[in-house]
Design a protein around this motif. Structure first.
Motif, PDB file in Angstrom:
ATOM      1  N   ASN A  52       0.881  -1.411   0.062  1.00 20.12           N
ATOM      2  CA  ASN A  52       0.492  -0.269  -0.017  1.00 20.12           C
ATOM      3  C   ASN A  52       1.071   1.019   0.606  1.00 20.12           C
ATOM      4  N   ASP A  53       2.111   1.252  -0.002  1.00 22.22           N
ATOM      5  CA  ASP A  53       2.811   2.482  -0.517  1.00 22.22           C
ATOM      6  C   ASP A  53       3.639   2.125  -1.801  1.00 22.22           C
ATOM      7  N   PRO A  54       2.996   3.718  -2.551  1.00 26.35           N
ATOM      8  CA  PRO A  54       4.517   3.151  -3.296  1.00 26.35           C
ATOM      9  C   PRO A  54       5.910   3.457  -3.735  1.00 26.35           C
ATOM     10  N   ASP A  55       5.950   4.269  -2.605  1.00 32.25           N
ATOM     11  CA  ASP A  55       7.475   3.866  -2.571  1.00 32.25           C
ATOM     12  C   ASP A  55       8.449   2.812  -1.852  1.00 32.25           C
ATOM     13  N   ARG A  56       8.116   2.025  -0.916  1.00 29.47           N
ATOM     14  CA  ARG A  56       7.839   0.777  -0.223  1.00 29.47           C
ATOM     15  C   ARG A  56       7.902   0.201  -1.265  1.00 29.47           C
ATOM     16  N   LEU A  57       6.629   0.019  -2.497  1.00 29.72           N
ATOM     17  CA  LEU A  57       7.007  -1.023  -3.122  1.00 29.72           C
ATOM     18  C   LEU A  57       8.164  -0.616  -4.788  1.00 29.72           C
ATOM     19  N   ALA A  58       7.939   0.267  -4.648  1.00 28.70           N
ATOM     20  CA  ALA A  58       8.559   0.385  -5.943  1.00 28.70           C
ATOM     21  C   ALA A  58      10.450   0.355  -5.674  1.00 28.70           C
ATOM     22  N   SER A  59      10.560   0.219  -4.163  1.00 30.29           N
ATOM     23  CA  SER A  59      12.207  -0.155  -4.180  1.00 30.29           C
ATOM     24  C   SER A  59      11.828  -1.770  -3.595  1.00 30.29           C
ATOM     25  N   ALA A  60      11.565  -2.891  -3.123  1.00 25.99           N
ATOM     26  CA  ALA A  60      10.988  -3.305  -2.500  1.00 25.99           C
ATOM     27  C   ALA A  60      10.786  -5.313  -3.662  1.00 25.99           C
ATOM     28  N   VAL A  61       9.952  -4.067  -5.277  1.00 22.79           N
ATOM     29  CA  VAL A  61       9.874  -5.374  -6.463  1.00 22.79           C
ATOM     30  C   VAL A  61      10.742  -5.394  -6.328  1.00 22.79           C
ATOM     31  N   PRO A  62      11.816  -4.493  -7.215  1.00 23.87           N
ATOM     32  CA  PRO A  62      13.104  -4.576  -8.271  1.00 23.87           C
ATOM     33  C   PRO A  62      14.045  -5.800  -7.346  1.00 23.87           C
ATOM     34  N   GLU A  63      13.944  -5.415  -5.900  1.00 25.71           N
ATOM     35  CA  GLU A  63      14.911  -6.315  -4.592  1.00 25.71           C
ATOM     36  C   GLU A  63      14.392  -6.882  -4.833  1.00 25.71           C
ATOM     37  N   ILE A  64      13.192  -7.764  -4.799  1.00 24.40           N
ATOM     38  CA  ILE A  64      13.138  -9.190  -4.103  1.00 24.40           C
ATOM     39  C   ILE A  64      13.593  -9.525  -6.021  1.00 24.40           C
ATOM     40  N   LEU A  65      13.215  -9.399  -6.899  1.00 24.39           N
ATOM     41  CA  LEU A  65      13.785 -10.503  -8.063  1.00 24.39           C
ATOM     42  C   LEU A  65      15.315 -10.632  -8.617  1.00 24.39           C
ATOM     43  N   VAL A  66      15.654  -9.189  -7.685  1.00 26.68           N
ATOM     44  CA  VAL A  66      17.444  -9.430  -7.692  1.00 26.68           C
ATOM     45  C   VAL A  66      18.239 -10.417  -6.608  1.00 26.68           C
ATOM     46  N   ARG A  67      17.568 -10.536  -5.910  1.00 32.26           N
ATOM     47  CA  ARG A  67      17.593 -11.337  -4.536  1.00 32.26           C
ATOM     48  C   ARG A  67      18.232 -12.976  -5.281  1.00 32.26           C
ATOM     49  N   PRO A  68      19.051 -12.791  -4.459  1.00 35.90           N
ATOM     50  CA  PRO A  68      19.771 -15.065  -4.758  1.00 35.90           C
ATOM     51  C   PRO A  68      18.929 -15.327  -4.141  1.00 35.90           C
ATOM     52  N   ILE A  69      18.109 -16.761  -4.313  1.00 35.36           N
ATOM     53  CA  ILE A  69      17.147 -17.135  -3.848  1.00 35.36           C
ATOM     54  C   ILE A  69      17.960 -18.931  -3.826  1.00 35.36           C
ATOM     55  N   ILE A  70      19.025 -18.964  -4.355  1.00 31.45           N
ATOM     56  CA  ILE A  70      19.611 -19.840  -4.711  1.00 31.45           C
ATOM     57  C   ILE A  70      21.105 -19.871  -4.593  1.00 31.45           C
ATOM     58  N   ASP A  71      21.860 -20.549  -3.869  1.00 32.62           N
ATOM     59  CA  ASP A  71      23.091 -20.723  -3.760  1.00 32.62           C
ATOM     60  C   ASP A  71      23.734 -19.390  -3.183  1.00 32.62           C
ATOM     61  N   ASP A  72      23.184 -18.511  -3.165  1.00 38.69           N
ATOM     62  CA  ASP A  72      23.648 -16.511  -3.240  1.00 38.69           C
ATOM     63  C   ASP A  72      24.430 -16.328  -4.096  1.00 38.69           C
ATOM     64  N   ARG A  73      23.728 -16.932  -5.120  1.00 43.65           N
ATOM     65  CA  ARG A  73      24.002 -16.555  -6.940  1.00 43.65           C
ATOM     66  C   ARG A  73      22.889 -16.334  -8.111  1.00 43.65           C
ATOM     67  N   ILE A  74      21.887 -17.485  -7.698  1.00 40.97           N
ATOM     68  CA  ILE A  74      20.781 -17.629  -8.793  1.00 40.97           C
ATOM     69  C   ILE A  74      19.801 -16.717  -7.999  1.00 40.97           C
ATOM     70  N   ALA A  75      18.854 -16.035  -8.836  1.00 40.79           N
ATOM     71  CA  ALA A  75      18.453 -14.551  -8.008  1.00 40.79           C
ATOM     72  C   ALA A  75      16.818 -14.888  -9.108  1.00 40.79           C
ATOM     73  N   LEU A  76      15.742 -14.593  -8.295  1.00 41.25           N
ATOM     74  CA  LEU A  76      14.392 -15.248  -9.357  1.00 41.25           C
ATOM     75  C   LEU A  76      14.428 -14.564 -10.374  1.00 41.25           C
ATOM     76  N   GLY A  77      14.812 -13.736 -10.578  1.00 41.88           N
ATOM     77  CA  GLY A  77      14.523 -12.853 -12.409  1.00 41.88           C
ATOM     78  C   GLY A  77      15.495 -13.339 -13.084  1.00 41.88           C
ATOM     79  N   ASP A  78      16.507 -14.792 -12.838  1.00 39.70           N
ATOM     80  CA  ASP A  78      17.505 -15.358 -13.930  1.00 39.70           C
ATOM     81  C   ASP A  78      16.589 -16.074 -13.905  1.00 39.70           C
ATOM     82  N   ARG A  79      15.382 -16.709 -13.225  1.00 45.52           N
ATOM     83  CA  ARG A  79      14.822 -17.916 -13.242  1.00 45.52           C
ATOM     84  C   ARG A  79      13.891 -17.641 -14.896  1.00 45.52           C
ATOM     85  N   VAL A  80      13.392 -16.685 -15.012  1.00 43.38           N
ATOM     86  CA  VAL A  80      12.524 -15.952 -16.221  1.00 43.38           C
ATOM     87  C   VAL A  80      13.165 -16.224 -17.712  1.00 43.38           C
TER      88      VAL A  80
END
Length: 190
Positions: free
Chosen positions: A75-103
């Motif tokens: 519900n906060d555009p500023d938090r959303l604008a930061s969180a969405v890209p950060e979630i996509l680049v955050r490593p999810i496997i072995d500290d090297r593969i990000a969620l966005g890398d799977r697309v």
């Protein structure tokens, strides 16, 4: 997991729901589906407006559907604008593969463009485009989607909405894709 100092309102289904203690609600945990079972993602989104980020597109859709405890930034555009890209680049496997890398591919279902109403079906705020858009660049697709939604909103004389482009600029800074429409190459096929 995705950490953020902001404590969220946990709901049933969130990993930490019902737990008590210090620090509970500060993390958004990735779904086991995206961390353990899926190796490639074909990300399909509708051409649908979002009041805070312009479009319920590829970036927002993948990020918000892959983690829990999203109410803390939904519900906060500023938090959303930061969180969405950060979630996509955050490593999810072995500290090297990000969620966005799977697309592998992003697809926008632009058969119908709904320029008002977000997730509520409002056909009187919709127009037929009869198009499908494909790209490996989710940022570019979302920027083009936001522009098309604005164009359709103006054409129908619907109330104007200011599109917050910060999410897409942040995504470009994190090298997820291209946010400058002048640098997006579009090929139209008959």
């Amino acid at each position: 997991y995705y950490p953020m100092a902001l404590i969220g309102q946990l709901v049933w289904g969130d990993l930490e729901f019902g737990k008590k203690g210090e620090g509970i609600g500060r993390n958004s945990y990735f779904s086991r589906l995206v961390t353990q079972q899926i190796t490639k993602v074909v990300n399909i989104t509708p051409l649908l407006n979002h009041n805070l980020v312009g479009v319920s597109g590829a970036l927002w859709g993948l990020a918000m559907s892959s983690v829990d405890n999203t109410l803390r930034f939904e519900n906060d555009p500023d938090r959303l604008a930061s969180a969405v890209p950060e979630i996509l680049v955050r490593p999810i496997i072995d500290d090297r593969i990000a969620l966005g890398d799977r697309v592998a591919l992003n697809i926008v279902d632009a058969l119908i463009c709904q320029y008002q109403g977000e997730d509520r079906t409002m056909l009187h705020f919709s127009v037929e485009l009869n198009q499908l858009w494909f790209s490996t660049d989710a940022v570019a697709l979302d920027v083009l989607s936001a522009q098309e939604i604005d164009r359709q909103r103006k054409a129908s004389k619907a109330p104007e909405a200011k599109t917050n482009l910060e999410l897409y600029q942040n995504a470009a800074l994190l090298e997820i894709g291209v946010s400058d429409a002048r640098n997006i190459d579009v090929t139209r096929l008959p």
